[in-house]
Design a protein around this motif. Structure first.
Motif, PDB file in Angstrom:
ATOM      1  N   LYS A   1       4.395   3.278   2.464  1.00  0.00           N
ATOM      2  CA  LYS A   1       4.695   3.239   0.961  1.00  0.00           C
ATOM      3  C   LYS A   1       5.524   2.100   0.517  1.00  0.00           C
ATOM      4  N   GLN A   2       6.627   1.670   1.299  1.00  0.00           N
ATOM      5  CA  GLN A   2       7.333   0.500   0.954  1.00  0.00           C
ATOM      6  C   GLN A   2       6.342  -0.804   0.825  1.00  0.00           C
TER       7      GLN A   2
ATOM      8  N   SER B   1      12.287   0.407   5.863  1.00  0.00           N
ATOM      9  CA  SER B   1      11.306   1.412   6.798  1.00  0.00           C
ATOM     10  C   SER B   1      10.260   0.588   7.597  1.00  0.00           C
ATOM     11  N   LEU B   2      10.597  -0.663   7.606  1.00  0.00           N
ATOM     12  CA  LEU B   2       9.513  -1.105   8.374  1.00  0.00           C
ATOM     13  C   LEU B   2       9.940  -1.697  10.021  1.00  0.00           C
ATOM     14  N   ASP B   3       8.726  -1.459  10.741  1.00  0.00           N
ATOM     15  CA  ASP B   3       8.948  -1.864  12.281  1.00  0.00           C
ATOM     16  C   ASP B   3       8.917  -3.416  12.300  1.00  0.00           C
ATOM     17  N   ASP B   4       9.229  -3.955  13.528  1.00  0.00           N
ATOM     18  CA  ASP B   4       9.040  -5.293  13.638  1.00  0.00           C
ATOM     19  C   ASP B   4       8.103  -5.868  13.413  1.00  0.00           C
TER      20      ASP B   4
ATOM     21  N   PHE C   1      -5.695   1.764   0.803  1.00  0.00           N
ATOM     22  CA  PHE C   1      -4.127   2.317   0.981  1.00  0.00           C
ATOM     23  C   PHE C   1      -3.665   2.307  -0.776  1.00  0.00           C
ATOM     24  N   LEU C   2      -4.323   1.889  -1.586  1.00  0.00           N
ATOM     25  CA  LEU C   2      -3.755   1.790  -2.973  1.00  0.00           C
ATOM     26  C   LEU C   2      -4.188   3.236  -3.413  1.00  0.00           C
ATOM     27  N   GLU C   3      -5.240   3.833  -2.939  1.00  0.00           N
ATOM     28  CA  GLU C   3      -5.732   5.284  -3.304  1.00  0.00           C
ATOM     29  C   GLU C   3      -5.051   6.295  -2.626  1.00  0.00           C
TER      30      GLU C   3
ATOM     31  N   ILE D   1       1.790   9.570   3.381  1.00  0.00           N
ATOM     32  CA  ILE D   1       1.853   8.273   4.249  1.00  0.00           C
ATOM     33  C   ILE D   1       3.291   7.963   4.567  1.00  0.00           C
ATOM     34  N   SER D   2       3.388   7.171   5.686  1.00  0.00           N
ATOM     35  CA  SER D   2       4.781   6.929   6.087  1.00  0.00           C
ATOM     36  C   SER D   2       5.759   6.072   5.176  1.00  0.00           C
TER      37      SER D   2
END
Length: 207
Positions: free
Chosen positions: A143-144, A167-170, A130-132, A138-139
């Protein structure tokens, strides 16, 4: 210069802070103490000054009166650089002039911290690749978490976070709570409306 041993005492102290924007009072004789190693959540309704308080700690907002000390040093033009060098900051609105997390780490000059960043990324529920990934593809929650992981790679004494769960889910919030809870010898101050997050902190300061 950063201290080689953990600071003991009140890491952040506000004394008689008065702050106003456009004649609207935000704080009047506000006082607070945050101990070294404490995890504190700043709570309160929108407009109460949660984000302003985080900016006060960094010297980006200057109060009309009162004083702020960080790690025993009064915040002033002569100490502000040293104080900021001890702070990791995750803003609420993340608009970055880079393509991805790897480019962000490069911009911040911490490519050598990539192993620590990748570890944090895994703890937050994302794979290392995901760093790249392009931030535009991406969502917001992904990103957060990438920005938080890169920030943790700085490995500084103080972590400030403005609405870190916005921006996060549970499930992602639970992973963030666990990751932050595993940090050692860090002073953590967040501004948040989220009850789940607030209840995971050592203490809540309501504005």
């Amino acid at each position: 210069m950063l201290s080689e041993t953990p600071y003991i005492g009140d890491m952040i102290q506000c004394k008689d802070i008065c702050l106003a924007f456009n004649e609207k009072s935000i704080f009047t004789n506000f006082n607070a103490k945050i101990k070294a190693g404490e995890n504190v959540c700043i709570g309160g309704a929108s407009g109460k000054g949660k984000s302003s308080l985080l900016n006060l700690f960094q010297g980006y907002v200057i109060p009309q009166s009162g004083s702020i000390s960080v790690a025993g040093k009064n915040l002033s033009p002569t100490t502000i650089k040293e104080i900021r060098e001890q702070i990791m900051y995750v803003p609420q609105n993340i608009h970055l002039p880079v393509k991805n997390g790897s480019a962000l780490a490069d911009l911040m000059g911490i490519q050598k911290k990539l192993p620590k960043i990748k570890q944090a990324l895994t703890q937050l529920g994302l794979t290392e690749d995901f760093l790249e990934k392009d931030f535009m593809k991406i969502s917001g929650g992904q990103k957060q978490r990438i920005v938080i992981a890169v920030c943790l790679g700085l490995d500084k004494n103080i972590l400030l976070m403005d609405e870190p769960t916005a921006s996060l889910d549970d499930d992602s919030i639970n992973l963030l709570i666990k990751t932050i809870g595993n940090l050692k010898d860090k002073t953590i101050v967040s501004a948040s409306h989220n009850q789940q997050w607030a209840e995971s902190c050592d203490r809540i300061i309501e504005l």
